[in-house]
Design an enzyme around this catalytic site. Structure first.
Site, PDB file in Angstrom:
ATOM      1  N   MET B   1       1.455   2.174  -1.788  1.00  0.00           N
ATOM      2  CA  MET B   1       0.585   1.518  -0.810  1.00  0.00           C
ATOM      3  C   MET B   1      -0.195   2.569  -0.020  1.00  0.00           C
ATOM      4  SD  MET B   1       1.616  -1.520   1.801  1.00  0.00           S
ATOM      5  CE  MET B   1       2.058  -0.678   3.323  1.00  0.00           C
ATOM      6  N   CYS B   2      -1.496   2.458   0.013  1.00  0.00           N
ATOM      7  CA  CYS B   2      -2.337   3.320   0.832  1.00  0.00           C
ATOM      8  C   CYS B   2      -3.335   2.427   1.556  1.00  0.00           C
ATOM      9  CB  CYS B   2      -3.116   4.317  -0.020  1.00  0.00           C
ATOM     10  SG  CYS B   2      -2.087   5.439  -0.984  1.00  0.00           S
ATOM     11  N   GLY B   3      -4.046   3.001   2.484  1.00  0.00           N
ATOM     12  CA  GLY B   3      -5.096   2.253   3.166  1.00  0.00           C
ATOM     13  C   GLY B   3      -6.419   2.971   2.965  1.00  0.00           C
ATOM     14  N   ARG B  29       0.058   1.871   6.469  1.00  0.00           N
ATOM     15  CA  ARG B  29      -0.088   1.811   5.018  1.00  0.00           C
ATOM     16  C   ARG B  29       0.140   3.176   4.369  1.00  0.00           C
ATOM     17  NH1 ARG B  29      -2.162  -3.070   3.269  1.00  0.00           N
ATOM     18  NH2 ARG B  29      -2.261  -2.158   1.210  1.00  0.00           N
ATOM     19  N   ASN B 185      -6.570   3.231  -3.614  1.00  0.00           N
ATOM     20  CA  ASN B 185      -5.315   2.600  -3.252  1.00  0.00           C
ATOM     21  C   ASN B 185      -4.731   2.022  -4.530  1.00  0.00           C
ATOM     22  OD1 ASN B 185      -3.233   1.124  -2.109  1.00  0.00           O
ATOM     23  ND2 ASN B 185      -4.569  -0.501  -1.334  1.00  0.00           N
TER      24      ASN B 185
END
Lengths: 230, 314
Positions: B1-3, B29, B185
């Site tokens: 999970m990234c933002g 995130r 992402n």
């Protein structure tokens, strides 16, 4: 009866939810303002609470609801009412992805459209959507009903267990292992009983009821290629 | 999970401040590292470089080697390099250089120094700032909130497939193409297959991060003559994995979303200005009033938002 007003703003979400829980104990209606699409608002609300969110909310609003009545005046983000057991959630606008995910009871009523995977893995309760349900709605629903009055997107009712997807309007495409059946008058009456308290009964609707074809229930690895859609 | 986040302004303005706000709201995130790609007012000639050296103790030697490569290619500093460092072992730099005779050839030679020094962006206007830490920490160290420009990208990283290192964070520059950057992402599942294929064609990878693949892959597609729109569309069938990525060029920001549609992106267009982010709540840090964002949550989607006016004069 006066209402309790709780302001969200940029405060820590735990502080806000603790205030909401305290306010629920007074029995007065609660109005939550300046919601700023924040996540996790009103998670785990108790039976009997009456709460309105003014504006849009983010992810997981009304999750794990155990009997409260929630109203969201505008849009909601992902997984509205995830895992709820009992109660009623109304969304004035649109609900994001995975609305009603894994819910086990209660009703979610969305006045606009929903994002993809509405009712994913739901295990009970009903989701009524006045607009269109998104891509792959009903994915792996175990039980309960998703009722869409404004059509459905692609891959509708994909890989169902014993959940049902009811659609009035266009269905862009069906998911895997779906049987589309003509509902009986008794079955339509059951759905109308869900729509009646919401004022949404219309006898002229041409319903399509989607249930599992039950072939995927006995999945064999050697048949995998038959199920690959992408 | 990234933002991830993107922002386009009508005219050069406080794009750094907006990107920091968008990323600070998405810190949950991914709090490992944060990065920004900012497109300032473009230089007419010369390039602005951003990069990193990995050992402060070796800084003078590293920079001397770097300058020697620059001289070999007929370029020089337009001003003294600016060094940004703190207690950590690595240091970061910002340089302005005159045009090398052949940009691609110079990048290839400069990339031979990546044991010491790594160029992380090169462009008439693109500047990539990335480091370990939160949006606020990175912004404080590199003064991102003061950066003026027309558009840019932001990224908060939660490392799932490779190490937390300052140079393994996003955005990634699509080397050797000036002024192209990506943020991503998701996870690329055929990373090693593609990496092998591209390395055989002579491309270099500077990290083990699967997102770097997208930058290199897009570079390769552009080299083959594809437009940005064509490259975005082709990536959906060519690359396997779950992804939503954004790519920025001097002309705008594009995005692509995989066939499974698991990584969200929302956007708002308002009188030629654009904001896009993984989560709507991040957008509300920039737009405090109620807004109706567009949820791009279907499968296999692409889109491009253009930049209008880039000059300060208008």
């Amino acid at each position: 009866m006066s209402e309790t007003v709780i302001e969200v703003g940029d405060r820590h979400i735990r502080e806000i939810n603790e205030e909401i829980q305290e306010a629920c104990k007074t029995g007065k209606p609660i109005r939550v303002v300046d919601t700023l699409s924040r996540h996790n608002l009103g998670v785990g609300l108790p039976d009997g609470a009456d709460i309105t969110f003014e504006g849009s909310v983010g992810y997981y609003c009304g999750g794990l609801n155990t009997g409260s009545s929630l109203k969201i005046e505008r849009n909601s983000g992902w997984a509205l009412g995830e895992g709820m057991a009992k109660g009623h959630i109304t969304v004035g606008g649109r609900a994001g992805m995975s609305c009603g995910a894994a819910m086990i009871g209660g009703t979610i009523h969305v006045k606009g459209d929903t994002g993809p995977r509405c009712g994913v893995a739901m295990k009970g309760g009903n989701i009524v959507v006045e607009g269109k349900i998104g891509y792959q709605s009903g994915f792996m629903a175990h039980a309960g009903k998703i009722i869409a009055l404004g059509g459905a997107g692609d891959s509708c009712a994909d890989a169902l267990w014993e959940g049902e997807v009811w659609v009035a309007g266009e269905v862009d495409s069906l998911g895997v292992d779906v049987n589309v059946i003509e509902p009986t008058a008794e079955e339509v009456a059951e759905v109308d009983a869900i729509l009646e308290p919401l004022g949404l009964v219309d006898p002229s609707r041409n319903w399509r009821k989607m249930v599992s074809g039950q072939r995927l229930w006995y999945f064999e690895a050697r048949d995998a290629s038959a199920w690959l859609m992408i | 999970m990234c933002g991830i986040a993107g922002r386009i302004l009508n005219a050069p303005g406080e794009v750094g401040r907006d990107l920091v706000a968008l990323m600070a709201a998405q810190e949950h995130r991914g709090a490992d590292s944060t990065g920004f790609a900012v497109y300032g007012v473009p230089m007419e000639t010369g390039y602005v470089l951003r990069g990193m050296g990995f050992d402060k103790a070796q800084m003078d030697q590293g920079l001397a080697k770097f300058e020697a490569v620059l001289t070999d290619h007929g370029a020089s500093y337009l001003s003294d390099p600016k060094i940004i460092s703190d207690a950590s072992k690595h240091y970061c730099f910002r340089m302005e250089i005159s045009d090398p005779k052949d940009l691609t050839a110079w990048v290839a030679d400069a990339d031979m120094l990546t044991g010491d020094i790594e160029i992380q962006s090169c462009g008439r206007s693109l500047e990539i700032i990335k480091d370990v830490g939160s949006a606020e920490q990175v912004s404080e160290k590199h003064k991102v909130h003061d950066m003026v420009g027309t558009h840019g990208l932001g990224h908060a990283r939660l490392a799932t497939e490779s190490s937390v290192l300052p140079n393994a964070s996003h955005p990634f520059w699509a080397r050797p193409f000036s002024d192209v950057a990506i943020v991503h992402n998701g996870q690329i599942t055929d990373y090693f297959t593609w990496r092998d294929r591209l390395e055989r064609q002579g491309y270099r990878f500077l990290t083990e991060n699967d997102s770097e693949l997208i930058a290199v892959w897009v570079s390769d597609q552009m080299k083959q003559g594809l437009t940005l729109e064509q490259a975005l569309k082709r990536s959906i069938s060519a690359i396997d994995g779950v992804f939503t990525y954004m790519i920025a060029t001097p002309g705008g920001i594009g995005f692509a979303k995989d066939r499974f549609a698991m990584k969200p992106i929302v956007a708002l267009e308002d009188n030629g200005e654009v904001a896009a982010a993984t989560e709507e709540q991040a957008m509300r840090r920039v737009f405090r009033n109620e807004i109706d964002v567009v949820n791009y949550d279907g499968p296999s989607l692409t889109g491009i938002w253009g930049v209008g006016n880039r000059s300060l004069a208008a």
